[in-house]
Design an enzyme around this catalytic site. Structure first.
Site, mmCIF file in Angstrom:
data_model
loop_
_atom_site.group_PDB
_atom_site.id
_atom_site.type_symbol
_atom_site.label_atom_id
_atom_site.label_comp_id
_atom_site.label_asym_id
_atom_site.label_seq_id
_atom_site.Cartn_x
_atom_site.Cartn_y
_atom_site.Cartn_z
ATOM 1 N N GLY A 64 -3.962 -1.834 12.071
ATOM 2 C CA GLY A 64 -3.182 -0.625 11.816
ATOM 3 C C GLY A 64 -1.690 -0.856 11.713
ATOM 4 N N GLU A 120 -6.145 -7.345 16.268
ATOM 5 C CA GLU A 120 -6.923 -7.866 15.142
ATOM 6 C C GLU A 120 -6.277 -7.420 13.828
ATOM 7 O OE1 GLU A 120 -10.817 -6.193 16.378
ATOM 8 O OE2 GLU A 120 -10.534 -4.755 14.761
ATOM 9 N N GLY A 159 -4.738 -7.758 10.108
ATOM 10 C CA GLY A 159 -4.998 -8.461 8.860
ATOM 11 C C GLY A 159 -3.815 -8.330 7.937
ATOM 12 N N ARG A 160 -3.517 -7.084 7.613
ATOM 13 C CA ARG A 160 -2.425 -6.797 6.677
ATOM 14 C C ARG A 160 -1.085 -7.327 7.184
ATOM 15 N NH1 ARG A 160 -3.449 -2.285 3.373
ATOM 16 N NH2 ARG A 160 -4.722 -1.539 5.096
ATOM 17 N N ARG A 219 -6.776 -2.472 -5.321
ATOM 18 C CA ARG A 219 -6.135 -1.404 -4.551
ATOM 19 C C ARG A 219 -5.429 -0.367 -5.433
ATOM 20 N NH1 ARG A 219 -2.380 -1.922 -1.372
ATOM 21 N NH2 ARG A 219 -3.076 -0.549 0.315
ATOM 22 N N TYR A 259 -7.118 3.260 -4.996
ATOM 23 C CA TYR A 259 -6.324 4.052 -4.059
ATOM 24 C C TYR A 259 -5.084 4.659 -4.699
ATOM 25 C CZ TYR A 259 -8.723 1.147 -0.490
ATOM 26 O OH TYR A 259 -9.635 0.483 0.279
ATOM 27 N N CYS A 289 -12.752 -1.972 -18.755
ATOM 28 C CA CYS A 289 -13.071 -0.746 -19.491
ATOM 29 C C CYS A 289 -13.038 0.449 -18.556
ATOM 30 C CB CYS A 289 -14.439 -0.883 -20.162
ATOM 31 S SG CYS A 289 -14.516 -2.208 -21.371
ATOM 32 N N GLU A 290 -11.942 0.602 -17.878
ATOM 33 C CA GLU A 290 -11.689 1.721 -16.966
ATOM 34 C C GLU A 290 -10.218 2.073 -17.077
ATOM 35 O OE1 GLU A 290 -13.809 3.408 -15.200
ATOM 36 O OE2 GLU A 290 -15.578 2.121 -15.466
#
Length: 422
Positions: free
Chosen positions: A231, A273, A275-276, A311, A315, A342-343
């Site tokens: 977080g 813990e 990560g980011r 991402r 998002y 193709c999006e």
């Protein structure tokens, strides 16, 4: 304030002679310096350990760097457990935090001696039936419900989260686990994602510290650690100040002395813990401009796509972009920077002010060191890129090769009547 890439145009021009774009590039010097800062920030707690969130950057070369700083692995699947074991992490250095967990994953975590972090009250019986016992050391995940809010306006909604137990369930779980043979306990909670504020960890720690004092009083359990989870975020946009881990560590220290020490719990270990925060700023996606399009908007097409970094597509997440060699040029052009899927959501930037981009320019997409490569996929048959490590001496090491068509088609080998050829 402008984000500066950790790699230069001349370095990239040399790298692409061996490794074509696109590729994810990691900064060994930055990773090591950050790992040292995290260790120093919590040095006041003798039992402190960072269990790096493997899902963020599941690469053995990265894990081995963090291992040098006595960091562990936070795993959430069978294959992540396999990766941790293969890198030489022992059970004390593996935290297994999973949800909706298959039986074979609990069994493998127990085989490795990993610390199992139970997500739900019903998992107590499920775990016991699966492995035939309850481990002596066990952790439980807490969900306080409601809305978690910080004074600077950051909010999250634990009450709408699928993770963790209520307080009443947690108290009952500790009693049952103790009766079933558990001797040492831990508590884990994750209440907000990617917070760019020094306030989050201390506030979370205060709530968890008060909780374990209550748990100690009501269950008599030997609580050995509090896992503050992740977080702690990073500033994806250039207008934000990054978190100061030293200030965060001291904020947790203050809560520790205020709440746990008077309660006789001054020997509790602090686990994290992240990560980011550990890896995000120390990775980037390097890609090349290969097309331009002029219709109702101005488009720059690059040789990376959402399969390399999803991402922004899923998002709407912001990732800063630097056009190498044009860092000081005026940002007087407005582009959508797109990939080839193709999006229509396959865009790294929408209406982004950038310097004029010429075909062949190299673009650095910042802050992909966590949840970048790891979230890649093969839609449209696109292949995942290489991962490279920019070493402290300036050399570059390939730490994962780029996928090939042979990799993509490998799982068709069970069909004897089908052979894919070029």
């Amino acid at each position: 304030m402008e984000k500066k890439p950790f790699v230069t145009k001349s370095q990239v021009e040399e790298i692409v002679k061996t490794y074509p774009t696109p590729f994810h590039l990691y900064d060994e010097k930055g990773i090591r310096e950050n790992a040292k800062k995290v260790k120093e920030a919590f040095a006041w707690n003798p039992g402190f350990r960072e269990y790096f969130a493997v899902k963020a950057t599941p690469n053995p070369y990265i894990l081995k760097i963090l291992q040098e700083y006595d960091m562990g692995c936070d795993c959430s699947s069978y294959t992540e457990l396999m990766l941790a074991k293969s890198c030489g992490f022992d059970g004390k250095h593996i935290m297994f935090s999973s949800n909706d967990t298959p039986a074979e994953e609990f069994a493998y975590a127990d085989e490795l001696g990993a610390i199992i972090n139970l997500d739900d009250f019903t998992h107590i019986d499920f775990l016991e039936e699966t492995i035939g016992h309850i481990p002596e050391t066990i952790s439980c995940r807490y969900n306080p419900g409601g809305v978690f809010e910080l004074s600077n306006g950051i909010m999250d909604n634990p009450g709408d989260s699928k993770y963790g137990m209520t307080k009443d369930q947690l108290i009952e779980a500790f009693k049952i686990l103790k009766d079933k043979g558990a001797k040492h306990f831990g508590v884990h909670a994750f209440l907000a994602s990617n917070t760019v504020t020094n306030e989050y960890y201390p506030k979370l720690a205060g709530e968890l510290f008060e909780l374990i004092v209550e748990l100690k009083e009501k269950t008599g359990c030997d609580i050995r650690f509090v896992n503050l989870s992740g977080g702690v975020g990073i500033p994806y946009t250039p207008d934000k100040e990054p978190n100061d881990i030293a200030v965060i560590g001291e904020g947790v220290h203050k809560k520790f002395d205020e709440i746990l020490v008077p309660a006789g719990l001054g020997d509790v270990s602090i686990y994290t813990e992240m990560g980011r925060f550990m890896l995000g700023p120390y990775g980037c996606l390097v890609t090349k401009a290969i097309h331009e399009k002029h219709i109702y908007k101005e488009y720059i097409g690059v040789d990376a796509c959402a399969a390399n970094l999803m991402r922004p597509a899923i998002y709407g997440a912001y990732h800063h972009i630097t056009v190498l060699g044009k860092e000081n040029a005026p940002c007087d052009h407005v582009y959508d920077v797109t990939g080839s899927l193709c999006e229509n959501c396959d865009k790294f930037a929408v209406d982004r002010k950038l310097p004029e981009i010429d075909m062949g320019d190299y673009l650095v997409i910042h802050d992909t060191g966590a949840h970048g490569f790891s979230m890649g996929y093969n839609y449209n048959g696109r292949l995942r890129s290489a991962e490279l490590l920019l070493k402290e001496d300036g050399s570059v090491k390939m730490i994962r090769r780029a996928e090939t068509p042979e990799d993509y088609f490998a799982t068709f080998d069970c069909f004897d009547d089908i052979r894919i050829t070029k």
